[in-house]
Design an enzyme around this catalytic site. Structure first.
Site, PDB file in Angstrom:
ATOM      1  N   ARG A  56       0.838  -1.219   0.000  1.00  0.00           N
ATOM      2  CA  ARG A  56       0.000   0.000   0.000  1.00  0.00           C
ATOM      3  C   ARG A  56       0.872   1.268   0.000  1.00  0.00           C
ATOM      4  O   ARG A  56       0.725   2.102  -0.886  1.00  0.00           O
ATOM      5  CB  ARG A  56      -0.996  -0.048   1.159  1.00  0.00           C
ATOM      6  CG  ARG A  56      -1.994   1.025   1.085  1.00  0.00           C
ATOM      7  CD  ARG A  56      -3.297   0.864   1.877  1.00  0.00           C
ATOM      8  NE  ARG A  56      -3.496  -0.240   2.726  1.00  0.00           N
ATOM      9  CZ  ARG A  56      -3.258  -0.240   4.053  1.00  0.00           C
ATOM     10  NH1 ARG A  56      -2.768   0.829   4.627  1.00  0.00           N
ATOM     11  NH2 ARG A  56      -3.506  -1.307   4.767  1.00  0.00           N
ATOM     12  N   TYR A 108     -14.623  20.800 -12.481  1.00  0.00           N
ATOM     13  CA  TYR A 108     -15.007  19.415 -12.764  1.00  0.00           C
ATOM     14  C   TYR A 108     -16.195  19.050 -11.874  1.00  0.00           C
ATOM     15  O   TYR A 108     -16.117  19.132 -10.650  1.00  0.00           O
ATOM     16  CB  TYR A 108     -13.810  18.494 -12.525  1.00  0.00           C
ATOM     17  CG  TYR A 108     -14.168  17.044 -12.628  1.00  0.00           C
ATOM     18  CD1 TYR A 108     -14.769  16.541 -13.776  1.00  0.00           C
ATOM     19  CD2 TYR A 108     -13.923  16.179 -11.585  1.00  0.00           C
ATOM     20  CE1 TYR A 108     -15.120  15.211 -13.868  1.00  0.00           C
ATOM     21  CE2 TYR A 108     -14.262  14.841 -11.673  1.00  0.00           C
ATOM     22  CZ  TYR A 108     -14.873  14.372 -12.810  1.00  0.00           C
ATOM     23  OH  TYR A 108     -15.227  13.053 -12.896  1.00  0.00           O
ATOM     24  N   ASP A 181      -5.810  21.924 -10.030  1.00  0.00           N
ATOM     25  CA  ASP A 181      -6.099  20.770 -10.875  1.00  0.00           C
ATOM     26  C   ASP A 181      -5.616  21.135 -12.278  1.00  0.00           C
ATOM     27  O   ASP A 181      -6.215  21.963 -12.971  1.00  0.00           O
ATOM     28  CB  ASP A 181      -7.604  20.465 -10.871  1.00  0.00           C
ATOM     29  CG  ASP A 181      -7.948  19.235 -11.721  1.00  0.00           C
ATOM     30  OD1 ASP A 181      -7.145  18.892 -12.620  1.00  0.00           O
ATOM     31  OD2 ASP A 181      -9.018  18.645 -11.491  1.00  0.00           O
ATOM     32  N   LYS A 206      -6.278  10.918 -17.712  1.00  0.00           N
ATOM     33  CA  LYS A 206      -6.445  11.705 -18.947  1.00  0.00           C
ATOM     34  C   LYS A 206      -5.130  11.755 -19.733  1.00  0.00           C
ATOM     35  O   LYS A 206      -4.634  10.736 -20.144  1.00  0.00           O
ATOM     36  CB  LYS A 206      -6.964  13.101 -18.596  1.00  0.00           C
ATOM     37  CG  LYS A 206      -8.086  13.110 -17.563  1.00  0.00           C
ATOM     38  CD  LYS A 206      -9.320  12.366 -18.015  1.00  0.00           C
ATOM     39  CE  LYS A 206     -10.460  12.583 -17.044  1.00  0.00           C
ATOM     40  NZ  LYS A 206     -11.333  11.477 -16.849  1.00  0.00           N
TER      41      LYS A 206
END
Ligand code: PLP
Length: 579
Positions: A56, A108, A181, A206
């Site tokens: 993790r 967004y 962002d 993206k």
């Protein structure tokens, strides 16, 4: 002896193409290996000298893409997340309830919805402003209380451009951090940390990956300070980490980042210019001189304006839908930043709460031949348009801008069409009660815990659509209530507030709140009736009952729950509840 000339520092494009230029020390492989292991051997004495214990936090496959991204953004550290949303929400979850955060009105949509929902319920005080308006941004800052300014630039789906350097200076004067962002700009076109931001966020789904086959997020910091340690802890402990295969694919995708982004940007600019004078369209693209963000974008973005643009069809929603239906080369799909070009009717993806104009098509320009893309849109636009439908009464943009109705009338429509359904969902109710000048009054019914946590979100939404609005007042009851007697003891005053202000509304839910006992300045209350077994019990208590008690009794200490949710008349934790 003269020292040999130092080799020049590789450029970001070279770092990307060569995935940092490293060779696997064991095998001399040019492609880093994929480590599927979830666990790593401990030394005989119990130490972990390798520095790796469990996947993790420590999977080695994360290292190369994270270091490459940190270098591309000029940051100190980078964490990879399971998605862009996981990376974005980690920025907010490392804050504390009560912190004030400022976010853009155009952003967004899924993150906006999360901020209005979970983040507000959790206690963040979220305020949405037009971040391209630096005066409005400065006015929104509350020095000492504002902890974070969230920016997205260019922002979905109008491609508003915020001046990162100027906005960061404003936020830093108020001692607030700035997170950007930069999914659409990518580190190829903009480096927010060099402009003053503290954090950069990417949906690596993206452009960074670029092939529409990986869901991933990334967060890069300018400083490894205490706040960053909280982000690291959240990432590690909440476990929103990337799988090793996704991390490996991400690095592979990033090798071609520069050529892809440069090509997408050049094609998007050419396509935007081609359609700029089209009689059926308004083109939204920051690379066009007429776009409101063009001047800032030209200064802040290097080498292009990105591959995203939107088209507004002058004949309205039905014509926009027909255009999307008519394409042959573009794919009708959501998302962005892949090799294939996408087109989507954005408002229908975002759902009924969207502020996006209904005539807008969002385009993600990929790597196909520009001529094919232009010809495809030309033929789709040339198809006979259906009859233009009149805008629906619930269209928020028509309510807010086109209608000649008064402020009160427009507010009443917004409240009943847009706000009330969310309140009903939570077990409360709310109605428009009047408008005095530019202040609105809303009357709330039902459990205070259902409505009060939504106050900030309701006010932000109303201010968004009714910019002239000066404020919103919430009243819980119609009948005037007797004032609290300041000379009475704490128990009497608590009982008075419960009887006058809390229980009349809780009764609508078949519940009741009683004072159980007082210890010092701590007040223990007990939820009875249906409230005792309600899934919203804690919210009702903390954000409803406690908020109302504090409003009337400012000297109150803690408000604590003495309900036995497991053993009462309608216990919350009874197994097979409802059967
Ligand atoms: N930020 C932007 C600008 C986005 O467009 C998206 C997704 O569309 C996200 C964040 C969320 O990323 P993900 O889908 O990887 O969770």
């Amino acid at each position: 002896m003269a020292s040999p000339p130092r080799s020049p520092r590789p450029s970001p494009a070279t770092l990307c193409a060569q995935a940092l230029g490293e060779v696997d020390p064991q095998t001399r492989a040019l492609v880093p290996p994929l480590h599927a292991a979830t666990t790593f051997e401990r030394d005989a004495d119990g130490e972990y000298r390798s520095g790796r214990a469990y996947t993790r936090p420590h999977n080695p496959t994360y290292d190369a893409p994270a270091r490459l991204l940190a270098q591309l953004e000029g940051g100190r550290d980078c964490l990879l997340f399971a998605s862009g949303m996981a990376a974005s929400t980690a920025v907010f979850q490392a804050l504390l309830p009560g912190d004030h955060v400022v976010a853009p009105r155009v952003m967004y949509w899924a993150l906006r919805a999360w901020l209005n929902g979970f983040a507000s319920d959790w206690g963040l005080d979220v305020e949405f402003v037009d971040t391209t308006d630096l005066d409005a941004l400065a006015a929104a800052m509350r020095p000492g209380r504002t902890r974070l300014l969230w920016l997205e630039t260019p922002s979905n789906p109008m491609w508003d451009v915020t001046d990162i350097a100027a906005a960061s200076a404003i936020a830093h004067r108020a001692h607030a951090r700035v997170a950007v962002d930069s999914t659409v700009a990518t580190p190829v076109l903009t480096r927010p940390l060099a402009l003053g931001a503290d954090l950069v966020v990417h949906s690596a789904t993206k452009y960074l990956n670029g092939h529409s086959d990986v869901l991933a997020g990334a967060l890069v910091c300018a400083a490894e300070d205490g706040y960053w340690q909280r982000v690291r802890a959240w990432h590690r402990d909440a476990g929103a980490v990337l799988g090793p295969f996704e991390a490996w694919l991400l690095l592979r995708g990033m090798r071609t980042l520069f050529v892809r982004v440069e090509r997408c940007s050049a094609s998007a600019l050419a396509l935007a210019r081609h359609f700029a004078g089209h009689p059926q369209l308004e083109v939204l693209y920051p690379g066009l001189a007429g776009h409101p963000g063009h001047v800032v974008a030209a200064a802040q973005m290097q080498g292009g304006f990105g591959g995203m643009l939107s088209l507004r069809h002058r004949a309205g929603e039905a014509a926009a839908m027909a255009t999307a239906a008519g394409v042959r080369v573009f794919k009708r799909a959501t998302s962005l930043g892949g090799v294939e070009s996408l087109i989507e009717h954005r408002a229908s993806i975002e759902g009924p709460s969207t502020p996006v104009p209904r005539d807008l098509l969002r385009l993600s320009i990929g790597l196909e031949s520009l001529d094919d893309l232009i010809a495809d849109l030309e033929q789709a636009l040339a198809r006979p348009a259906p009859e233009a439908a009149a805008p629906a009464a619930t269209d928020p943009s028509s309510v807010a801008t086109a209608s000649p109705a008064t402020l009160g009338e427009r507010a009443a429509v917004l409240v009943s069409e847009r706000i009330r359904p969310a309140v009903l969902d939570r077990g409360g109710d709310l109605e428009y009660a009047g408008c005095d000048g530019q202040r609105l009054t809303l009357r709330v019914h039902g459990s205070p815990g259902a409505v009060l946590p939504l106050r900030q979100g309701i006010e932000s939404l109303l201010r968004h659509y009714l910019p002239e609005l000066q404020g919103v007042d919430f009243t819980a009851t119609e009948a005037p209530t007797a004032p609290v007697d300041p000379a009475a003891g704490l128990a009497a005053r608590v009982r008075h507030v419960l009887a006058e202000h809390v229980n009349p509304v809780v009764a609508a839910h078949g519940g009741r709140i009683d004072l159980a006992r007082i210890e010092g300045d701590a007040v223990y209350v007990r939820l009875e009736g249906r409230c005792q077994g309600c899934a919203m019990a804690e919210v009702t208590l903390r954000q409803g009952v406690e908020a109302l008690l504090r409003q009337h009794l400012p000297d109150l200490g803690a408000v604590l729950d003495a309900t036995d949710h497991a053993a009462g008349s309608d216990p919350y934790f009874r197994t097979r509840k409802g059967t």
